[in-house]
Design an enzyme around this catalytic site. Structure first.
Site, PDB file in Angstrom:
ATOM      1  N   SER A  10      16.253 -50.311 -20.266  1.00  0.00           N
ATOM      2  CA  SER A  10      14.967 -49.600 -20.233  1.00  0.00           C
ATOM      3  C   SER A  10      14.878 -48.633 -19.066  1.00  0.00           C
ATOM      4  O   SER A  10      14.047 -47.719 -19.069  1.00  0.00           O
ATOM      5  CB  SER A  10      13.819 -50.612 -20.145  1.00  0.00           C
ATOM      6  OG  SER A  10      13.948 -51.396 -18.971  1.00  0.00           O
ATOM      7  N   ASP A  49      15.406 -61.523 -22.375  1.00  0.00           N
ATOM      8  CA  ASP A  49      15.319 -61.956 -20.976  1.00  0.00           C
ATOM      9  C   ASP A  49      16.558 -62.801 -20.730  1.00  0.00           C
ATOM     10  O   ASP A  49      16.694 -63.892 -21.314  1.00  0.00           O
ATOM     11  CB  ASP A  49      14.034 -62.774 -20.737  1.00  0.00           C
ATOM     12  CG  ASP A  49      13.830 -63.080 -19.253  1.00  0.00           C
ATOM     13  OD1 ASP A  49      14.830 -63.151 -18.511  1.00  0.00           O
ATOM     14  OD2 ASP A  49      12.664 -63.266 -18.849  1.00  0.00           O
ATOM     15  N   SER A 127      28.795 -54.885 -11.249  1.00  0.00           N
ATOM     16  CA  SER A 127      28.786 -55.516  -9.933  1.00  0.00           C
ATOM     17  C   SER A 127      28.182 -54.534  -8.945  1.00  0.00           C
ATOM     18  O   SER A 127      27.185 -53.851  -9.250  1.00  0.00           O
ATOM     19  CB  SER A 127      30.225 -55.911  -9.577  1.00  0.00           C
ATOM     20  OG  SER A 127      30.307 -56.454  -8.298  1.00  0.00           O
ATOM     21  N   TYR A 141      21.483 -60.901  -2.499  1.00  0.00           N
ATOM     22  CA  TYR A 141      21.960 -59.984  -3.553  1.00  0.00           C
ATOM     23  C   TYR A 141      23.484 -59.870  -3.481  1.00  0.00           C
ATOM     24  O   TYR A 141      24.174 -59.976  -4.498  1.00  0.00           O
ATOM     25  CB  TYR A 141      21.297 -58.612  -3.364  1.00  0.00           C
ATOM     26  CG  TYR A 141      21.786 -57.550  -4.321  1.00  0.00           C
ATOM     27  CD1 TYR A 141      21.407 -57.557  -5.666  1.00  0.00           C
ATOM     28  CD2 TYR A 141      22.626 -56.517  -3.886  1.00  0.00           C
ATOM     29  CE1 TYR A 141      21.845 -56.579  -6.535  1.00  0.00           C
ATOM     30  CE2 TYR A 141      23.067 -55.532  -4.760  1.00  0.00           C
ATOM     31  CZ  TYR A 141      22.670 -55.567  -6.075  1.00  0.00           C
ATOM     32  OH  TYR A 141      23.105 -54.594  -6.948  1.00  0.00           O
ATOM     33  N   ALA A 143      25.519 -61.997  -2.297  1.00  0.00           N
ATOM     34  CA  ALA A 143      26.095 -63.275  -2.746  1.00  0.00           C
ATOM     35  C   ALA A 143      26.162 -63.318  -4.275  1.00  0.00           C
ATOM     36  O   ALA A 143      27.159 -63.778  -4.856  1.00  0.00           O
ATOM     37  CB  ALA A 143      25.254 -64.439  -2.212  1.00  0.00           C
ATOM     38  N   LYS A 145      26.477 -60.855  -6.306  1.00  0.00           N
ATOM     39  CA  LYS A 145      27.518 -59.944  -6.804  1.00  0.00           C
ATOM     40  C   LYS A 145      28.920 -60.459  -6.432  1.00  0.00           C
ATOM     41  O   LYS A 145      29.867 -60.249  -7.184  1.00  0.00           O
ATOM     42  CB  LYS A 145      27.281 -58.526  -6.269  1.00  0.00           C
ATOM     43  CG  LYS A 145      25.997 -57.868  -6.806  1.00  0.00           C
ATOM     44  CD  LYS A 145      25.992 -57.729  -8.328  1.00  0.00           C
ATOM     45  CE  LYS A 145      24.771 -56.985  -8.846  1.00  0.00           C
ATOM     46  NZ  LYS A 145      24.735 -56.827 -10.303  1.00  0.00           N
ATOM     47  N   THR A 176      18.061 -45.149  -8.519  1.00  0.00           N
ATOM     48  CA  THR A 176      17.272 -45.775  -9.582  1.00  0.00           C
ATOM     49  C   THR A 176      16.044 -46.413  -8.929  1.00  0.00           C
ATOM     50  O   THR A 176      15.916 -46.405  -7.705  1.00  0.00           O
ATOM     51  CB  THR A 176      18.059 -46.890 -10.311  1.00  0.00           C
ATOM     52  OG1 THR A 176      18.213 -47.990  -9.402  1.00  0.00           O
ATOM     53  CG2 THR A 176      19.414 -46.429 -10.799  1.00  0.00           C
TER      54      THR A 176
HETATM   55  N1  LIG Z   1      20.792 -48.861  -8.110  1.00  0.00           N
HETATM   56  C1  LIG Z   1      21.793 -49.200  -7.307  1.00  0.00           C
HETATM   57  O1  LIG Z   1      21.912 -48.685  -6.175  1.00  0.00           O
HETATM   58  C2  LIG Z   1      22.815 -50.196  -7.757  1.00  0.00           C
HETATM   59  C3  LIG Z   1      23.997 -50.296  -7.011  1.00  0.00           C
HETATM   60  C4  LIG Z   1      24.965 -51.215  -7.398  1.00  0.00           C
HETATM   61  C5  LIG Z   1      24.764 -52.032  -8.496  1.00  0.00           C
HETATM   62  N2  LIG Z   1      23.605 -51.925  -9.212  1.00  0.00           N
HETATM   63  C6  LIG Z   1      23.454 -52.828 -10.354  1.00  0.00           C
HETATM   64  O2  LIG Z   1      23.216 -52.078 -11.524  1.00  0.00           O
HETATM   65  C7  LIG Z   1      22.457 -52.849 -12.451  1.00  0.00           C
HETATM   66  C8  LIG Z   1      21.272 -52.027 -12.924  1.00  0.00           C
HETATM   67  O3  LIG Z   1      20.463 -51.712 -11.812  1.00  0.00           O
HETATM   68  P1  LIG Z   1      19.524 -50.406 -11.771  1.00  0.00           P
HETATM   69  O4  LIG Z   1      19.665 -49.828 -10.427  1.00  0.00           O
HETATM   70  O5  LIG Z   1      19.727 -49.570 -12.972  1.00  0.00           O
HETATM   71  O6  LIG Z   1      18.096 -51.133 -11.807  1.00  0.00           O
HETATM   72  P2  LIG Z   1      16.749 -50.814 -12.650  1.00  0.00           P
HETATM   73  O7  LIG Z   1      16.567 -49.350 -12.796  1.00  0.00           O
HETATM   74  O8  LIG Z   1      15.674 -51.608 -11.986  1.00  0.00           O
HETATM   75  O9  LIG Z   1      17.067 -51.437 -14.079  1.00  0.00           O
HETATM   76  C9  LIG Z   1      17.240 -52.824 -14.209  1.00  0.00           C
HETATM   77  C10 LIG Z   1      17.276 -53.174 -15.678  1.00  0.00           C
HETATM   78  O10 LIG Z   1      17.475 -54.591 -15.774  1.00  0.00           O
HETATM   79  C11 LIG Z   1      16.525 -55.132 -16.683  1.00  0.00           C
HETATM   80  N3  LIG Z   1      16.207 -56.505 -16.305  1.00  0.00           N
HETATM   81  C12 LIG Z   1      15.757 -56.969 -15.107  1.00  0.00           C
HETATM   82  N4  LIG Z   1      15.595 -58.303 -15.154  1.00  0.00           N
HETATM   83  C13 LIG Z   1      15.958 -58.698 -16.401  1.00  0.00           C
HETATM   84  C14 LIG Z   1      16.034 -59.942 -17.062  1.00  0.00           C
HETATM   85  N5  LIG Z   1      15.667 -61.098 -16.475  1.00  0.00           N
HETATM   86  N6  LIG Z   1      16.472 -59.980 -18.358  1.00  0.00           N
HETATM   87  C15 LIG Z   1      16.843 -58.840 -18.970  1.00  0.00           C
HETATM   88  N7  LIG Z   1      16.783 -57.619 -18.414  1.00  0.00           N
HETATM   89  C16 LIG Z   1      16.351 -57.559 -17.133  1.00  0.00           C
HETATM   90  C17 LIG Z   1      15.321 -54.195 -16.609  1.00  0.00           C
HETATM   91  O11 LIG Z   1      14.672 -54.187 -17.867  1.00  0.00           O
HETATM   92  P3  LIG Z   1      13.136 -54.640 -18.137  1.00  0.00           P
HETATM   93  O12 LIG Z   1      12.419 -54.588 -16.821  1.00  0.00           O
HETATM   94  O13 LIG Z   1      12.649 -53.634 -19.134  1.00  0.00           O
HETATM   95  O14 LIG Z   1      13.285 -56.005 -18.703  1.00  0.00           O
HETATM   96  C18 LIG Z   1      15.968 -52.827 -16.381  1.00  0.00           C
HETATM   97  O15 LIG Z   1      16.265 -52.184 -17.587  1.00  0.00           O
HETATM   98  C19 LIG Z   1      22.063 -54.129 -11.712  1.00  0.00           C
HETATM   99  O16 LIG Z   1      22.936 -55.173 -12.071  1.00  0.00           O
HETATM  100  C20 LIG Z   1      22.262 -53.765 -10.250  1.00  0.00           C
HETATM  101  O17 LIG Z   1      22.533 -54.886  -9.455  1.00  0.00           O
HETATM  102  C21 LIG Z   1      22.633 -51.023  -8.874  1.00  0.00           C
END
Ligand SMILES: NC(=O)c1ccc[n+]([C@@H]2O[C@H](COP(=O)([O-])OP(=O)(O)OC[C@H]3O[C@@H](n4cnc5c(N)ncnc54)[C@H](OP(=O)(O)O)[C@@H]3O)[C@@H](O)[C@H]2O)c1
Length: 272
Positions: A10, A49, A127, A141, A143, A145, A176
Site C-alpha cells: 500500500s 496482516d 532486509s 529494528y 535485531a 533484520k 518512504t
Molecule cells: N524506508 C527505508 O529506509 C527502509 C530501509 C531498509 C529496509 N526497509 C524495509 O523495507 C520494507 C518496507 O518498508 P517501507 O519503507 O516501504 O515502509 P512503509 O512505506 O511504511 O510501508 C510498509 C508496508 O508494510 C505494510 N505493513 C505494515 N505492517 C504490516 C502487517 N502487520 N501486516 C501486513 N502488512 C503490514 C504496510 O501496509 P498497511 O499499513 O496498508 O497494512 C505498508 O504497505 C520494510 O521491511 C522495511 O524494514 C525500509
C-alpha cells in the site's frame, strides 16, 4: 505468466515494486491490512496482516485459488522501532518481530508447499543495511533484520535442492513514510542524544533515494536465472557499508558509525 505475491504494497517500497512488476506484465498480488480498493496501479490488492496466521492462510489460498501457483513471494511488510535499546521492553521487541520476522516465517511456510510441489520458486526477503551492522537508537529494528538475514541464509541452503531460490534485498535509507514507533519506556538519561541520533535517521530517510530504486533491484533479482543471496541498494556513504563490514576491524566501524550519527559532538551531553 509469473504470479508474484508481495506483502505490504500500500505504501513505500512495496507499492513501488508491485507497480513496477505489474507494468512489466507480471500477475501481481499486493497486500494491505486495510485495503482501500481491490486493485491499485494495475495489481490486485488483498487484505493481509502478517501477524495473523488465519489472515496469512486466507491470503495465500486466495492467490492459489485464482492462479493455481505462486512463483515469487516478496516479504516486504515491515516497520521500525526507534529509541535506545534499554527503552524497549521485551514486549515492544516481540511486537516488532511479529511483523518483521515471524510474519516472514508465516508467509514463507504458507507458500512453500506450493513452491515445493512446483519444484520452483523465488522468495525475496526485504532486509536492510541494519541487517548487516548494528545501528544506534534502532537496535531492536536492527535485531529483527539480523534475524531475517540468518533465517534467509539458512533457508537458501535448504531449498536449493527443491529448485527454490532465496534472496535478500538490503536497502539503505529509502525515502518512504516508514513508521518508527518510539519505545514506550523512555529513560531520561538518553534525552538529547536520542533526539540527535533520531534526527540523523530521519534526515537520512528524507534524503534517501526513492523506493523505485529498490523496486528496480527486486526486478533485477527476479529476472536473474540464478538469483544471488544479497542485493544491496545504497547511495552516497552507505555504498561502502557491506565492504566496510567485511574488511574493516570492529573498532574502526564503531568509530565511523559514531561519527556518522554525531554521537560524540557534545561530550557533556547526557548519554556520552
Ligand atoms: N524506508 C527505508 O529506509 C527502509 C530501509 C531498509 C529496509 N526497509 C524495509 O523495507 C520494507 C518496507 O518498508 P517501507 O519503507 O516501504 O515502509 P512503509 O512505506 O511504511 O510501508 C510498509 C508496508 O508494510 C505494510 N505493513 C505494515 N505492517 C504490516 C502487517 N502487520 N501486516 C501486513 N502488512 C503490514 C504496510 O501496509 P498497511 O499499513 O496498508 O497494512 C505498508 O504497505 C520494510 O521491511 C522495511 O524494514 C525500509
Amino acid at each position: 505468466m509469473k504470479t508474484i505475491l508481495i506483502t505490504g504494497a500500500s505504501h513505500g517500497i512495496g507499492l513501488a515494486t508491485a507497480t513496477l512488476l505489474a507494468q512489466q506484465g507480471y500477475q501481481v498480488f499486493g497486500t494491505s491490512r486495510q485495503p482501500q480498493s481491490s486493485t491499485l496501479n494495475g495489481f490486485t490488492l488483498l487484505q493481509l496482516d502478517v501477524r495473523d496466521e488465519v489472515s496469512v492462510q486466507h491470503c495465500v489460498q486466495t492467490v492459489i485459488t485464482q492462479t493455481g501457483h505462486i512463483d515469487v513471494l516478496i516479504n516486504n511488510a515491515g516497520h521500525s522501532l526507534s529509541g535506545a535499546v534499554e527503552e524497549a521492553s521485551a514486549e515492544d521487541a516481540r511486537q516488532l518481530f511479529e511483523t518483521n520476522f515471524f510474519g516472514v516465517i508465516r508467509m514463507t511456510n504458507a507458500v512453500l508447499p506450493h513452491m515445493r510441489q512446483a519444484h520452483s520458486g523465488l522468495i525475496i526477503n526485504i532486509s536492510s543495511l541494519a541487517g548487516i551492522i548494528g545501528v544506534p537508537y534502532l537496535g531492536i529494528y536492527a535485531a529483527s533484520k539480523h534475524a531475517l538475514e540468518g533465517y534467509s541464509t539458512s533457508l537458501r541452503y535448504e531449498l536449493r535442492s527443491f529448485g527454490i531460490h532465496v534472496s535478500l534485498v538490503q536497502p539503505g535509507d529509502i525515502q518512504t513514510d516508514i513508521v518508527a514507533v518510539p519505545h514506550c519506556n523512555p529513560v531520561a538519561d538518553y534525552n538529547g542524544i536520542r533526539e540527535r541520533v533520531t534526527a540523523v535517521h530521519d534526515a537520512n530517510v528524507r534524503h534517501g533515494p526513492p523506493p523505485q530504486k529498490v523496486a528496480r533491484a527486486i526486478l533485477y533479482a527476479l529476472q536473474s536465472p540464478k538469483p544471488r543471496l544479497h542485493y544491496t541498494v545504497t547511495t552516497g556513504q552507505e555504498f561502502g557499508v557491506p565492504w566496510m563490514k567485511r574488511l574493516l576491524p570492529d573498532w574502526l566501524i564503531e568509530r565511523l558509525i559514531r561519527d556518522s550519527y554525531h554521537m560524540d559532538e557534545n561530550p557533556n551531553q547526557k548519554g556520552e
